[in-house]
Design an enzyme around this catalytic site. Sequence first.
Site, mmCIF file in Angstrom:
data_model
loop_
_atom_site.group_PDB
_atom_site.id
_atom_site.type_symbol
_atom_site.label_atom_id
_atom_site.label_comp_id
_atom_site.label_asym_id
_atom_site.label_seq_id
_atom_site.Cartn_x
_atom_site.Cartn_y
_atom_site.Cartn_z
ATOM 1 N N ASN A 7 -6.204 -8.377 2.763
ATOM 2 C CA ASN A 7 -6.811 -7.057 2.590
ATOM 3 C C ASN A 7 -7.574 -7.048 1.264
ATOM 4 O OD1 ASN A 7 -7.207 -4.351 1.686
ATOM 5 N ND2 ASN A 7 -5.742 -3.638 3.213
ATOM 6 N N HIS A 10 -8.800 -3.739 -2.648
ATOM 7 C CA HIS A 10 -8.678 -3.537 -4.100
ATOM 8 C C HIS A 10 -9.607 -4.434 -4.915
ATOM 9 C CE1 HIS A 10 -5.986 -0.401 -3.287
ATOM 10 N NE2 HIS A 10 -5.196 -1.197 -2.596
ATOM 11 N N HIS A 43 -9.996 -1.375 4.722
ATOM 12 C CA HIS A 43 -9.624 0.005 5.039
ATOM 13 C C HIS A 43 -10.717 0.908 4.472
ATOM 14 C CE1 HIS A 43 -6.275 3.337 4.592
ATOM 15 N NE2 HIS A 43 -7.333 3.750 5.264
ATOM 16 N N ARG A 45 -11.596 4.285 3.705
ATOM 17 C CA ARG A 45 -10.965 5.606 3.611
ATOM 18 C C ARG A 45 -12.018 6.701 3.687
ATOM 19 N NH1 ARG A 45 -5.899 6.823 1.807
ATOM 20 N NH2 ARG A 45 -4.510 5.030 1.565
ATOM 21 N N ARG A 49 -12.832 5.639 -1.540
ATOM 22 C CA ARG A 49 -12.401 5.307 -2.909
ATOM 23 C C ARG A 49 -12.549 3.821 -3.228
ATOM 24 N NH1 ARG A 49 -5.945 6.376 -2.399
ATOM 25 N NH2 ARG A 49 -6.698 8.340 -1.541
ATOM 26 N N GLU A 70 -9.269 -1.079 9.275
ATOM 27 C CA GLU A 70 -8.291 0.020 9.247
ATOM 28 C C GLU A 70 -9.015 1.332 8.977
ATOM 29 O OE1 GLU A 70 -4.409 -2.238 7.366
ATOM 30 O OE2 GLU A 70 -5.686 -1.106 6.026
ATOM 31 N N THR A 101 -1.173 4.469 1.617
ATOM 32 C CA THR A 101 -0.713 4.925 2.929
ATOM 33 C C THR A 101 0.802 5.107 2.912
ATOM 34 O OG1 THR A 101 -2.495 3.565 3.802
ATOM 35 C CG2 THR A 101 -0.961 4.478 5.399
ATOM 36 N N GLU A 151 1.122 -2.409 14.013
ATOM 37 C CA GLU A 151 1.402 -2.986 12.698
ATOM 38 C C GLU A 151 2.533 -2.163 12.101
ATOM 39 O OE1 GLU A 151 -1.774 -4.181 10.063
ATOM 40 O OE2 GLU A 151 -0.595 -3.601 8.299
ATOM 41 N N HIS A 190 2.165 -3.852 4.223
ATOM 42 C CA HIS A 190 2.181 -2.816 3.187
ATOM 43 C C HIS A 190 3.266 -3.129 2.149
ATOM 44 C CE1 HIS A 190 0.505 0.917 1.666
ATOM 45 N NE2 HIS A 190 1.653 1.005 1.034
HETATM 46 C C1 LIG Z 1 -2.973 0.960 5.869
HETATM 47 C C2 LIG Z 1 -2.497 0.164 4.755
HETATM 48 O O1 LIG Z 1 -1.341 0.047 4.536
HETATM 49 C C3 LIG Z 1 -3.465 -0.518 3.850
HETATM 50 O O2 LIG Z 1 -4.773 -0.257 4.166
HETATM 51 C C4 LIG Z 1 -3.225 -0.127 2.451
HETATM 52 O O3 LIG Z 1 -2.980 1.249 2.504
HETATM 53 C C5 LIG Z 1 -4.326 -0.478 1.512
HETATM 54 O O4 LIG Z 1 -5.188 0.585 1.257
HETATM 55 P P1 LIG Z 1 -4.794 1.690 0.178
HETATM 56 O O5 LIG Z 1 -4.195 0.976 -0.997
HETATM 57 O O6 LIG Z 1 -6.010 2.447 -0.125
HETATM 58 O O7 LIG Z 1 -3.800 2.570 0.810
HETATM 59 N N1 LIG Z 2 -1.937 -2.676 6.376
HETATM 60 C C1 LIG Z 2 -1.396 -3.142 5.158
HETATM 61 C C2 LIG Z 2 -2.437 -3.792 4.343
HETATM 62 O O1 LIG Z 2 -3.521 -4.042 4.829
HETATM 63 C C3 LIG Z 2 -2.183 -4.212 2.961
HETATM 64 O O2 LIG Z 2 -1.305 -3.376 2.261
HETATM 65 P P1 LIG Z 2 -1.004 -3.756 0.724
HETATM 66 O O3 LIG Z 2 -0.597 -5.213 0.678
HETATM 67 O O4 LIG Z 2 -2.284 -3.545 -0.028
HETATM 68 O O5 LIG Z 2 0.101 -2.823 0.324
#
Ligand SMILES: CC(=O)[C@@H](O)[C@H](O)COP(=O)(O)O
Ligand SMILES: NCC(=O)COP(=O)(O)O
Length: 246
Positions: A7, A10, A43, A45, A49, A70, A101, A151, A190
Site C-alpha cells: 500500500n 503514505h 486508497h 479517500r 488526503r 480501495e 480506517t 479483506e 491493516h
Molecule cells: C482500508 C485500509 O485499511 C487502508 O487503506 C489503510 O486505511 C490505509 O489508508 P489510511 O491510512 O488513509 O487509512
Molecule cells: N487494507 C489495508 C492496507 O492496505 C494497509 O493498511 P496499513 O498497513 O497502512 O495499516
Amino acid sequence: MIELGVNIDHVATIRQARRGHEPDPLKAALLAEEYGADAITVHVREDRRHMQDDDVRRIRPMISTRMNFECAVVEEMIRLVEEVKPQDVCFVPERREEVTTEGGLDVIGGFHLIAPAVARLKDQGMRISLFIDPDMNQIEAALKCGADAIELHTGSYAHANTATFEYELARIRKAANFGAAEGLRVNAGHGLNYDNVKPIAAIETIAELNIGHSIVANSVFMGWEAAIKKMKELMVTAKLEAIRPR
Ligand SMILES: CC(=O)[C@@H](O)[C@H](O)COP(=O)(O)O
Ligand SMILES: NCC(=O)COP(=O)(O)O
C-alpha cells in the site's frame, strides 16, 4: 504461497505535506514491484488526503502486477474506478474525521448500496473485495452481495495486548477459514508490521496481505527495497513453516 500488496498511500502522504511532486507514488509502485510486491494497493479517500485521482490514472497503465483500488461505496469513487479499471477493487468504510480506517464495512446495514456496486463493477471484469471485520455475519452478507473476496481488518489484532492477542488471532483464523470454505478469496490487512505479521501470514487460508504504513515508515531508515523485501520474507517464511509437513 502468499501475496504482498504494498500500500503506497503514505508515500503520497509525504508528497502531500508539501503539495509537490516527490516522493512520486508511481516510482514507489514500480520499485515495489521490482522488490517483490505482488500487487499495488491504493486508497483514494474522499478527502484526497494522500492519493490523488491523477496518481491512480498514472499508476494503473504502468504497473505489471495488479492494482488493488480501495475506496468508499460512493458514486464519485465508483466512477473513478470505472475510468481507471483496476484489476481489484476493495470497498472500505470511510469517515472524514478518522485518522485511518477504524473498522470494517457494515455489509449487512449497507447491503442495498453495496450489492449493486459489487454487481456493477463485477460486470466490468473487476474482482471485488469487501474490507470487513472478522465477523461471520458480515462474511455471510459479503457472500450474498456476490463479492469475490474479503479483506479481514487486522486492526484489533494489531492493537491487541498480551491478554487479547490469542483471542484476536483466533477470530481472524476462524473468519479466514470460514470465508475460504465458502469459496471466497481471503485477504487481510491493516496495522501489520514486522513484529505481528507472521501469525497472520501463517494462516493457510489467507491469500494476500495488504501492508502500507509500516513499510513506508521503515523505509525511512532502511530504504524502500529492504523494507519491502523484509516484509515479504517474513510472510513467505511464516507460510512455509505453516504448510511444512510435521
Ligand atoms: C482500508 C485500509 O485499511 C487502508 O487503506 C489503510 O486505511 C490505509 O489508508 P489510511 O491510512 O488513509 O487509512
Ligand atoms: N487494507 C489495508 C492496507 O492496505 C494497509 O493498511 P496499513 O498497513 O497502512 O495499516
